[in-house]
Scaffold this motif. Structure first.
Motif, PDB file in Angstrom:
ATOM      1  N   GLN A  75       0.824  -1.203   0.000  1.00 42.69           N
ATOM      2  CA  GLN A  75       0.000   0.000   0.000  1.00 42.69           C
ATOM      3  C   GLN A  75       0.863   1.261   0.000  1.00 42.69           C
ATOM      4  OE1 GLN A  75      -3.137  -0.126   2.943  1.00 42.69           O
ATOM      5  NE2 GLN A  75      -3.411   2.095   2.922  1.00 42.69           N
ATOM      6  N   ASP A  79       2.042   2.350  -3.528  1.00 40.89           N
ATOM      7  CA  ASP A  79       0.959   2.484  -4.512  1.00 40.89           C
ATOM      8  C   ASP A  79       0.429   1.142  -5.004  1.00 40.89           C
ATOM      9  OD1 ASP A  79       1.113   5.316  -4.403  1.00 40.89           O
ATOM     10  OD2 ASP A  79       2.794   5.275  -5.808  1.00 40.89           O
ATOM     11  N   GLY A  80       0.521   0.117  -4.141  1.00 41.34           N
ATOM     12  CA  GLY A  80      -0.120  -1.156  -4.435  1.00 41.34           C
ATOM     13  C   GLY A  80       0.701  -2.131  -5.253  1.00 41.34           C
TER      14      GLY A  80
END
Length: 294
Positions: free
Chosen positions: A13, A16-17
Motif C-alpha cells: 500500500q 501504490d499497491g
C-alpha cells in the motif's frame, strides 16, 4: 487474517499497491531485521535474503484474490487500508523503511543487503556481478566453515523453517537425517517433501530414516517428564537393539560428510528420542566424535 500478512499488504500500500518481487523481499527483510520480534525470518538464497514463509503467504493471498502477481511483480488488488491496522511501532518502522530505501532499485537493495548483512549473501548467484573484490571477501568470511566431525541434533518446535535452516547453515551441516517415524507436520515447511526441498535449496542433503522413529500411538498421553522417561526407557530397550543397521548407516554418513544432524519435533532434548538415538550411535565401534544439540 494473520497479522504478518497485513504487514505485506501495508508495505504494498505504501508503494501504490505494487512492488517487484525482489524489492519486496529485500524491503521486508530490512523491516523485519529492525523489529523486536520479526514478522518474517529469512535465509541466504539465490538472490540473497529470502523468506519462504512470506512467499507462501503471498501465494495464499493470490489464491484468495487479495493479491495478484505476474512474473516480476506483486500487486495489491483490493482497497482495504491495512496501514491503519498495524501496531504503531510497526507503522512507524514501515514508513521509515520507505523513506530510507523506497527509491532504491532491486539491484541497489541487493547490494545494500549483501554489504550490511553478508551472511545472507553466502549463496547468492549474482554477488560477483554487483560487488567489488573487498565486498566479496566479506561474504566469503561470513560463510560458516568447520573441519570438526560432529553429530548434531535439532528440533523444529517453536521456530520457523527459515530460523531452522539458518541454524543448520551456521553450524555447517551437510546432511539432515529425519528420524521421525511419520514425517508429516501441520507446521509450514516441515513435512517430508517440503523439508527435503528447502534443505536441498540451500545445499543440505536430506535423508529420512523412519525405522529409528517412534510410532504416533506411542506418543499419546505424554503429559509429564515421567511419561517421556517411560517412553524412552522402552525405546532404548526395544527399538535401539532392533535398528543397529540404521544406526551404523547414520555413523557412516557422519564419517563421510563430517557434519550431520538428526532432526525431530521437540525443542527440549529430554523430550525427544533423538537424544537417545544419538547416544546409541555414540556407543557404536568407531565413534570418536562430539554430539551437539542445537
Amino acid at each position: 487474517m494473520f497479522y504478518r500478512r497485513k504487514i505485506i499488504l501495508a508495505l504494498l500500500q505504501l508503494f501504490d499497491g505494487q512492488l517487484g518481487k525482489i524489492r519486496l523481499q529485500k524491503l521486508l527483510f530490512l523491516f523485519s531485521s529492525r523489529q523486536t520480534e520479526s514478522a518474517y525470518h529469512f535465509i541466504p538464497y539465490k538472490l540473497g535474503c529470502y523468506s519462504f514463509s512470506a512467499h507462501a503467504d503471498m501465494s495464499a493471498m493470490v489464491k484468495k484474490g487479495i493479491l495478484a502477481e505476474d512474473e516480476k511483480n506483486v500487486i495489491k488488488t483490493e482497497p482495504t487500508d491495512y496501514l491503519n491496522q498495524l501496531k504503531p511501532a510497526d507503522l512507524k518502522l514501515l514508513k521509515e523503511i520507505k523513506t530510507q530505501y523506497g527509491k532504491m532499485s532491486a539491484d541497489a537493495l541487493m547490494k545494500h543487503t549483501y554489504i550490511h548483512f553478508p551472511f545472507y549473501a553466502i549463496l547468492s548467484e549474482v554477488a560477483e556481478n554487483i560487488l567489488n573484490k573487498e565486498e566479496l571477501e566479506k561474504i566469503t568470511r561470513a560463510k560458516p566453515k568447520s573441519h570438526n566431525t560432529v553429530l548434531y541434533t535439532i528440533g523444529y518446535e517453536g521456530i520457523s523453517i527459515e530460523e531452522y535452516l539458518v541454524r543448520l547453515l551456521k553450524n555447517d551441516i551437510k546432511v539432515l537425517v529425519d528420524v521421525r517415524n511419520n514425517p508429516l507436520s501441520m507446521k509450514f515447511g516441515f513435512s517430508k517433501s517440503e523439508l527435503k526441498k528447502y534443505c536441498n535449496s540451500v545445499g543440505i542433503e536430506y535423508e529420512h530414516i523412519p525405522e529409528v522413529g517412534i510410532q504416533g500411538e506411542q506418543r499419546r498421553e505424554l503429559n509429564t517428564q515421567s511419561d517421556y522417561d517411560k517412553l524412552f526407557a522402552d525405546y532404548r530397550k526395544n527399538k535401539i537393539p532392533q535398528t543397529i543397521t540404521q544406526q551404523q548407516h547414520i555413523l557412516n554418513l557422519l564419517k563421510q560428510h563430517h557434519r550431520i544432524a538428526l532432526t525431530c519435533f521437540e525443542a527440549d532434548i529430554y523430550r525427544c528420542h533423538r537424544k537417545y538415538l544419538a547416544e546409541a550411535i555414540a556407543h557404536l565401534p568407531g565413534f570418536e566424535y562430539e554430539i551437539k544439540h542445537i
